[in-house]
Design a protein around this motif. Structure first.
Motif, short mmCIF file in Angstrom:
data_model
loop_
_atom_site.label_atom_id
_atom_site.label_comp_id
_atom_site.label_asym_id
_atom_site.label_seq_id
_atom_site.Cartn_x
_atom_site.Cartn_y
_atom_site.Cartn_z
N ALA A 2 0.63 -1.90 0.23
CA ALA A 2 -0.26 -0.48 0.57
C ALA A 2 1.06 0.94 -0.13
O ALA A 2 1.57 1.49 1.19
N ALA A 3 0.26 2.05 -0.89
CA ALA A 3 1.33 3.49 -0.57
C ALA A 3 -0.15 4.14 -1.35
O ALA A 3 -0.37 4.68 -1.66
N PHE A 4 0.44 5.20 -0.63
CA PHE A 4 -0.25 6.99 -1.58
C PHE A 4 0.94 8.05 -1.16
O PHE A 4 1.84 8.12 -0.83
N LEU A 5 0.16 9.01 -2.41
CA LEU A 5 1.09 10.89 -2.57
C LEU A 5 -0.09 11.89 -1.40
O LEU A 5 -1.14 11.90 -1.91
N SER A 6 0.71 12.52 -0.96
CA SER A 6 0.28 13.60 -0.60
C SER A 6 0.78 15.07 -1.13
O SER A 6 1.39 14.93 -1.39
N PRO A 7 0.10 15.68 -0.67
CA PRO A 7 0.80 17.15 -0.89
C PRO A 7 1.74 17.70 -0.22
O PRO A 7 2.21 16.98 1.27
N GLN A 8 2.51 18.34 -0.76
CA GLN A 8 4.07 18.57 0.09
C GLN A 8 3.93 19.31 1.42
O GLN A 8 4.52 19.39 2.39
N VAL A 9 2.92 20.97 1.50
CA VAL A 9 2.30 20.87 2.32
C VAL A 9 1.16 21.20 2.72
O VAL A 9 0.47 21.62 0.82
N ILE A 10 0.75 20.91 3.53
CA ILE A 10 -0.94 21.25 3.84
C ILE A 10 -1.26 22.88 4.55
O ILE A 10 -0.52 22.51 5.69
N CYS A 11 -2.05 23.69 4.47
CA CYS A 11 -2.26 25.01 5.14
C CYS A 11 -3.70 24.36 5.87
O CYS A 11 -4.48 24.41 4.85
N GLU A 12 -3.81 24.80 6.74
CA GLU A 12 -5.35 24.58 7.55
C GLU A 12 -5.94 26.06 7.14
O GLU A 12 -5.97 26.67 6.86
N ASN A 13 -7.00 25.14 6.80
CA ASN A 13 -8.51 26.29 6.25
C ASN A 13 -8.20 26.96 4.67
O ASN A 13 -8.41 28.15 4.00
N GLN A 14 -7.26 26.21 4.23
CA GLN A 14 -6.51 27.00 2.82
C GLN A 14 -7.56 26.24 1.67
O GLN A 14 -8.03 26.66 1.63
N SER A 15 -6.74 25.20 0.78
CA SER A 15 -6.63 24.40 -0.16
C SER A 15 -7.12 22.93 0.30
O SER A 15 -7.04 22.78 1.92
N SER A 16 -8.37 22.75 -0.67
CA SER A 16 -8.67 21.18 -0.57
C SER A 16 -7.34 20.07 -0.42
O SER A 16 -6.44 20.43 -0.70
N VAL A 17 -7.48 19.36 0.08
CA VAL A 17 -5.98 18.34 0.43
C VAL A 17 -6.73 17.23 -0.49
O VAL A 17 -8.25 16.35 -0.48
N ASN A 18 -5.84 16.95 -1.57
CA ASN A 18 -6.01 15.38 -2.14
C ASN A 18 -4.99 14.30 -1.97
O ASN A 18 -3.30 14.15 -2.85
N LEU A 19 -5.69 13.46 -1.58
CA LEU A 19 -5.04 12.43 -1.44
C LEU A 19 -5.22 11.54 -2.88
O LEU A 19 -5.79 10.95 -3.64
N SER A 20 -3.89 10.84 -3.38
CA SER A 20 -4.16 9.25 -4.31
C SER A 20 -3.01 8.13 -4.62
O SER A 20 -2.14 8.19 -3.62
N ASP A 21 -3.71 7.38 -5.43
CA ASP A 21 -3.08 6.16 -4.73
C ASP A 21 -1.68 5.69 -5.80
O ASP A 21 -2.00 6.29 -6.86
N ASN A 22 -1.25 4.67 -4.27
CA ASN A 22 0.13 4.64 -5.76
C ASN A 22 0.60 3.07 -4.78
O ASN A 22 1.68 2.89 -4.44
N SER A 23 -0.61 2.17 -4.78
CA SER A 23 -0.74 0.89 -4.31
C SER A 23 0.11 0.62 -5.61
O SER A 23 -0.50 1.10 -6.93
N ALA A 24 1.27 -0.94 -5.31
CA ALA A 24 1.42 -1.18 -6.39
C ALA A 24 1.78 -3.16 -6.37
O ALA A 24 1.85 -3.56 -4.88
N VAL A 25 1.25 -4.35 -7.36
CA VAL A 25 1.66 -5.70 -6.39
C VAL A 25 3.07 -6.25 -6.89
O VAL A 25 3.16 -6.14 -8.38
N PRO A 26 3.64 -6.43 -6.58
CA PRO A 26 5.40 -6.84 -6.48
C PRO A 26 5.24 -8.09 -7.52
O PRO A 26 4.44 -8.89 -7.76
N GLY A 27 6.33 -7.84 -8.75
CA GLY A 27 6.22 -9.18 -9.68
C GLY A 27 4.99 -9.26 -10.77
O GLY A 27 5.61 -9.95 -11.69
N GLY A 28 4.50 -8.28 -10.92
CA GLY A 28 2.72 -8.22 -11.51
C GLY A 28 2.00 -9.57 -11.38
O GLY A 28 1.78 -9.22 -12.88
N GLY A 29 1.80 -10.29 -10.27
CA GLY A 29 1.14 -11.42 -10.67
C GLY A 29 -0.42 -11.16 -11.09
O GLY A 29 -1.42 -11.97 -10.95
#
Length: 419
Positions: free
Chosen positions: A1-28
Motif C-alpha cells: 500500500a502507498a499513497f501520495l499527499s501534498p508537500q505542504v498542507i495549510c489550515e483552512n486553505q486548499s483542498s487536500v487530495n490524496l492519490s493511490d500509489n499502491s502496487a503488487v510486486p512481480g505483476g502477478g
C-alpha cells in the motif's frame, strides 16, 4: 500500500487530495480493493474525496489494499502535518495627504504555536498594481481608497485577506505674497490658502520656526538676504510649503557730516550711494550740479543742504549737511580752557578752517617741555601730564597744517589753563 499527499498542507486553505500509489510486486495480479481511514473517516475508494484541514496539527491517514487474488497488504499509517496560516494585519502612517507618501506598515504574525515565519506580502491598492515589499511606500491621490494585504509564510501558507478603506485628504494650496523691500520700511507678508482649508500657519524668517497667522509685518535695520518660508496646515494635518528668497536693500546715500571750511573754498560733497541712485540736492545755490552724487559747493556764507536720494529698488533716504564758513584758511586756537569735567571747554583743541591736511597740535610748558602732541585735530589736551594735573598758568600751543591750496601754515599762541 502507498499513497501520495501534498508537500505542504495549510489550515483552512486548499483542498487536500490524496492519490493511490499502491502496487503488487512481480505483476502477478493487480490492486483490486482499497481501504482508507482519514481522521476516523473511512472510505473504500481508490481515490478518497478531497477534504480541507480545518485546523493546524496532524492528520492521521491509514491505508490498506487487497490484490485481485485476495492478498492483503500491511496497513500503513502516516501523520500529515497541517501548517498554520499567517494572520495578516497592517497600519499606515499619518497624516493621509495626497502630497505625503503613505507608509504601509506590516503587522502580520504567525500564531504563537507556529514555528514558521511570515516571508511574503501581497499588497493591493484599489484594483491597480500592488507591492510585494514588507513595508511599501505609496503615493496616493486624494479621495477614498481600498488597501488590502495577504501575508504568506515561509511554508507557502497564505493568510486571509486583511483590508481597510482610507480617505486621503487634499493638500492645501498656499501662495506667499512678498516683495523685496528696504531697511526701516514696514514689510507686509501675506500667505493665502486657495482652498481656504488652512487652520495653522508656521513662518520661518531664517531664524527658526514659529506659529503665527496668515499675515506678518516686520522691519529691518540693516541689509539682509534670506529665504522666507511659510507652511500652511489643514485640520487633517496636511501641509503645503511656500518659499522664496527675500532681500532687504539699503540706500547708503548720505549728505555727509557737518563741516567747517573757509569762505569761497570749494567743498566736494559725496553722498556715497553709487550710480544706481538718483540724487536731489536742495537748495541748488552754490552747487555746480544739484542732481549728482558728488557736487561741488562754493559759497562765502553758511549753507544747509538737504539731500533726497532714491535707489533703483525704491529705497529712499533724507539727510542734510551744514557747511559753516569762516574766514580762512586759519588755525583757530582758544586762548583759555577749563579742564574741570563740567562738559564745557574741558580740552584744548585746535579749530582748523580751510585745511587740506592737518599735521599736528603740540602743547609746551613755559620752559619748553613738550606736554602733549596729536595729529588728530578732534583730540585735545586735558591739562594732565604723566597722569598729573598741571597747575593753572600760561602754556604755549603750536599747530601746523597745509591749507586747501597746498601752502604750509603754522599757528603759535599762548593759552591760559584755568582751574
Amino acid at each position: 500500500a502507498a499513497f501520495l499527499s501534498p508537500q505542504v498542507i495549510c489550515e483552512n486553505q486548499s483542498s487536500v487530495n490524496l492519490s493511490d500509489n499502491s502496487a503488487v510486486p512481480g505483476g502477478g495480479s493487480s490492486v483490486a480493493a482499497w481501504w482508507w481511514e482519514i481522521d476516523n473517516r473511512k472510505y473504500n475508494l481508490q481515490t478518497p474525496p478531497s477534504f480541507a484541514a480545518s485546523s493546524a496539527g496532524n492528520i492521521q491517514v491509514k491505508m490498506a489494499v487487497k490484490s485481485s487474488i485476495g492478498c492483503l497488504s500491511d496497513t500503513i499509517i502516516r501523520l500529515l502535518p497541517v501548517r498554520y496560516r499567517p494572520v495578516a494585519n497592517f497600519s499606515y502612517s499619518s497624516p493621509l495627504c495626497d502630497n505625503e507618501p503613505v507608509l504601509l506598515r506590516d503587522e502580520s504574525h504567525m500564531p504563537a504555536a507556529s514555528t514558521d515565519a511570515v516571508s511574503k506580502w501581497y499588497w493591493q491598492l484599489d484594483q491597480g498594481p500592488g507591492a510585494n515589499s514588507m513595508n511599501p511606500v505609496m503615493h496616493i491621490t486624494s479621495g477614498s481608497h481600498d488597501i488590502s494585504l495577504v501575508a504568506e509564510s515561509n511554508m507557502g501558507c497564505q493568510s486571509k485577506l486583511a483590508d481597510t478603506t482610507i480617505f486621503v485628504h487634499p493638500k492645501p494650496n498656499i501662495v506667499l505674497a512678498i516683495n523685496d523691500s528696504c531697511v526701516r520700511r514696514l514689510i507686509n507678508y501675506q500667505a493665502t490658502s486657495r482652498l481656504q482649508n488652512v487652520i495653522k500657519w508656521t513662518w520661518n524668517f531664517g531664524n527658526g520656526q514659529y506659529v503665527s497667522g496668515d499675515q506678518h509685518t516686520r522691519t529691518y535695520a540693516n541689509e539682509v538676504s534670506f529665504p522666507v518660508m511659510v507652511i500652511g496646515e489643514t485640520n487633517e494635518g496636511c501641509k503645503d510649503t511656500a518659499m522664496r528668497n527675500f532681500r532687504v536693500f539699503e540706500n547708503h546715500a548720505k549728505a555727509g557730516a557737518d563741516t567747517i571750511v573757509a569762505k569761497n573754498e570749494p567743498v566736494h560733497l559725496n553722498a556715497g550711494g553709487g550710480k544706481s541712485v538718483d540724487y536731489y540736492w536742495t537748495p541748488s545755490v552754490g552747487l555746480n550740479n544739484a542732481s549728482v552724487e558728488n557736487p561741488v559747493a562754493t559759497l562765502d556764507s553758511d549753507q544747509l543742504y538737504k539731500l533726497y536720494a532714491i535707489s533703483e529698488q525704491g529705497c529712499e533716504t533724507y539727510s542734510q549737511i551744514f557747511i559753516k564758513r569762516y574766514a580762512g584758511p586759519e588755525l583757530y586756537i582758544p586762548n583759555a580752557f577749563t579742564p574741570d569735567n563740567d562738559g564745557k571747554n574741558d580740552a584744548l583743541k585746535v579749530f582748523p578752517v580751510g585745511i587740506r591736511r592737518f599735521e599736528y597740535l603740540a602743547i609746551y610748558s613755559r620752559n619748553g617741555q613738550l606736554l602733549f602732541r596729536t595729529t588728530d585735530y578732534s583730540k585735545g589736551w586735558n591739562g594732565n601730564f604723566n597722569g598729573k594735573k598741571m597747575d593753572s598758568g600760561t602754556y604755549v600751543a603750536v599747530a601746523q597744517a597745509q591749507d586747501y591750496r597746498g601752502k604750509s601754515m603754522m599757528k603759535k599762541t599762548t593759552v591760559q589753563l584755568l582751574r
